[in-house]
Design a protein around this motif. Structure first.
Motif, PDB file in Angstrom:
ATOM      1  N   THR A 223       0.830  -1.205   0.000  1.00  0.00           N
ATOM      2  CA  THR A 223       0.000   0.000   0.000  1.00  0.00           C
ATOM      3  C   THR A 223       0.865   1.256   0.000  1.00  0.00           C
ATOM      4  OG1 THR A 223      -1.732  -1.184   1.209  1.00  0.00           O
ATOM      5  CG2 THR A 223      -1.835   1.214   1.235  1.00  0.00           C
ATOM      6  N   CYS A 224       1.953   1.237   0.773  1.00  0.00           N
ATOM      7  CA  CYS A 224       2.878   2.387   0.808  1.00  0.00           C
ATOM      8  C   CYS A 224       3.472   2.666  -0.569  1.00  0.00           C
ATOM      9  CB  CYS A 224       3.994   2.129   1.816  1.00  0.00           C
ATOM     10  SG  CYS A 224       3.472   2.105   3.540  1.00  0.00           S
ATOM     11  N   ILE A 225       3.893   1.611  -1.256  1.00  0.00           N
ATOM     12  CA  ILE A 225       4.463   1.788  -2.593  1.00  0.00           C
ATOM     13  C   ILE A 225       3.418   2.355  -3.547  1.00  0.00           C
ATOM     14  CG2 ILE A 225       5.356   0.535  -4.601  1.00  0.00           C
ATOM     15  CD1 ILE A 225       6.800  -1.336  -2.687  1.00  0.00           C
ATOM     16  N   TYR A 287      12.829   3.525   5.464  1.00  0.00           N
ATOM     17  CA  TYR A 287      12.763   4.826   6.146  1.00  0.00           C
ATOM     18  C   TYR A 287      13.333   5.939   5.265  1.00  0.00           C
ATOM     19  CZ  TYR A 287      14.214   8.466   9.467  1.00  0.00           C
ATOM     20  OH  TYR A 287      14.430   9.654  10.107  1.00  0.00           O
ATOM     21  N   LEU A 288      14.408   5.646   4.541  1.00  0.00           N
ATOM     22  CA  LEU A 288      15.037   6.652   3.671  1.00  0.00           C
ATOM     23  C   LEU A 288      14.291   6.841   2.354  1.00  0.00           C
ATOM     24  CD1 LEU A 288      18.819   5.664   4.034  1.00  0.00           C
ATOM     25  CD2 LEU A 288      17.614   7.524   5.212  1.00  0.00           C
ATOM     26  N   ASN A 289      13.587   5.806   1.882  1.00  0.00           N
ATOM     27  CA  ASN A 289      13.095   5.780   0.507  1.00  0.00           C
ATOM     28  C   ASN A 289      11.596   6.042   0.348  1.00  0.00           C
ATOM     29  OD1 ASN A 289      13.764   5.181  -2.355  1.00  0.00           O
ATOM     30  ND2 ASN A 289      12.368   3.447  -2.062  1.00  0.00           N
ATOM     31  N   ILE A 290      10.802   5.760   1.397  1.00  0.00           N
ATOM     32  CA  ILE A 290       9.347   5.852   1.275  1.00  0.00           C
ATOM     33  C   ILE A 290       8.823   7.024   2.106  1.00  0.00           C
ATOM     34  CG2 ILE A 290       7.162   4.640   1.687  1.00  0.00           C
ATOM     35  CD1 ILE A 290       8.748   3.430  -0.573  1.00  0.00           C
ATOM     36  N   PRO A 291       7.912   7.837   1.570  1.00  0.00           N
ATOM     37  CA  PRO A 291       7.365   8.968   2.327  1.00  0.00           C
ATOM     38  C   PRO A 291       6.719   8.532   3.641  1.00  0.00           C
ATOM     39  CG  PRO A 291       6.780   9.141   0.009  1.00  0.00           C
ATOM     40  CD  PRO A 291       7.398   7.793   0.182  1.00  0.00           C
TER      41      PRO A 291
END
Length: 407
Positions: A223-225, A287-291
């Motif tokens: 869902t995050c992607i 943590y670095l890559n997804i809002p």
């Protein structure tokens, strides 16, 4: 007898492959489906549904060993498969009441299914084959991450909205797949006990495994992607690709750590430690890559910016690491449960699933409200705690075996 046991393990794995091709694909996309429904009367939440499933799952585990003992593992899995098929069927013509009602039913069915599966797997294994059989089953099960998600990628790639026709086509196919898996349980055969059975090495050992990663990779990460604005028109299709890559990680881990590794305690603890490290690396990259607001947005895409410019390659690498780390834990957990509780496998697997599903239920209920950073932090803390608990069980078992050898 050995050939019959291998046959049973393969059929068991194929049955779960078909059922969970339907269910894992459903879990991976249902929040996205629910958010995109053109239906003002539907008020359900995919996260809440999965939370209900695992909440009911947890408490149903208290009754599952009794059911398995009365009607046997084969027919328990068959009837549970029917409940799984009913849940998938709801998405063909969704309504709020049937969505949540079947969530309750599948929670009951999941407890029965997994308790019966653990009992049946141990019943068809001995001390020399439990690791091999666990690896075979796990590799077949995790192939379920491939096929449904592959279809999702080809059907959804480039789409910003999912039509009713597309949804119905997907879920009719998933329903047929689930029914085939359910029917395959009728092909299982009864085996007679052999002289070389596993002996119960220790009773009453603590095994706490708060597997929040299960909820995260099966329902939240996809869902995050799909909600990440920077992925543009490819975002919805990437949900399917992410599920496939998670499955590849699961299959690789199941093959390497279940089939190749020998059944000894040093390797078991090493594999679990590796799984923890792999997951921590994945969490840091996510943590670095997804809002940060990716799990909580509803009708819109993300508004927050992550530390890095979102990269599809990093997102899919994290998917692989999530699957690989999960297989490290699961193959070794099944192996140690099968050896330590060989004579009481049904209650042991029920207690294990009880603890696991309570944490999974809690995770799904807060997933739609907590920002991604806090979700990752919780998983790091409890992942470390779960690994320590596994090491405690290994230490207690080693001490028990040493005492038996002395006397």
């Amino acid at each position: 007898m050995a050939d019959l046991r291998i046959y049973n393990v393969v059929i068991l794995g194929l049955g779960f492959l078909f059922i969970f091709t339907a269910f894992t694909t459903c879990g991976n996309i249902e929040q996205t489906i629910v958010k995109g429904l053109d239906n003002d009367t539907f008020t359900g939440s995919g996260y809440h549904s999965l939370g209900i499933i695992y909440g009911i799952f947890s408490f149903s585990n208290l009754l599952a060993p009794t059911v398995v003992a009365i009607i046997g593992p084969q027919f328990t899995m068959f009837f549970s498969g029917i409940l799984y098929s009913g849940y998938v069927a709801v998405f063909i013509t969704p309504s709020t009441w049937s969505f949540y009602f079947t969530s309750v039913l599948i929670g009951i069915g999941a407890a029965m299914l997994w308790t019966a599966q653990g009992h049946f797997l141990v019943e068809n294994s001995d001390a020399s084959t439990i690791n091999r059989n666990t690896g075979m089953f796990w590799a077949l099960l995790q192939c379920s991450m491939l096929f449904g998600n592959l279809y999702i990628y080809f059907d959804w790639n480039g789409r910003t909205e999912i039509s009713d026709r597309s949804r119905k086509t997907i879920f009719i196919g998933l329903l047929v797949t689930s029914v085939l898996g359910t029917l395959s349980f009728l092909a299982l055969r009864k085996t007679l006990p052999t002289e070389e059975e596993m002996h119960n090495e220790e009773e009453g050992q603590p095994l706490l495994s708060p597997r929040l990663e299960l909820s995260f990779y099966s329902g939240v990460y996809g869902t995050c992607i799909g909600a990440t604005t920077e992925f543009g028109a490819a975002a919805k299709g990437l949900i399917g690709i992410s599920g496939i890559v998670v499955g590849i990680g699961e299959i690789v881990g199941g093959g390497v750590f279940g089939l190749v590794c020998k059944n000894n305690r040093f390797r078991r603890t090493s594999v679990v430690f590796l799984g923890m490290v792999v997951h921590f690396v994945a969490f840091y990259l996510i943590y670095l890559n997804i809002p940060d607001d990716a799990p909580v947005v509803l009708k819109t895409s993300t508004l927050n910016k992550p530390y890095l410019t979102p990269s599809i390659s990093i997102a899919l690498l994290c998917s692989f690491l999530l699957g690989l780390g999960d297989s490290c834990f699961n193959t070794q957990l099944y192996s140690i449960l099968g050896r330590v509780y060989a004579e009481q496998s049904a209650p042991a697997f029920a207690i294990f699933k009880f603890i696991q599903s309570i944490f999974a239920a809690v995770t799904f209920f807060y997933s739609g409200y907590l920002l991604l950073t806090w979700q990752l932090l919780i998983m790091v803390i409890l992942g470390f705690t779960g690994t320590l608990c596994f090491f405690m069980v290994e230490r207690i078992q080693n001490f028990s075996v040493d005492l038996q050898q002395e006397y």
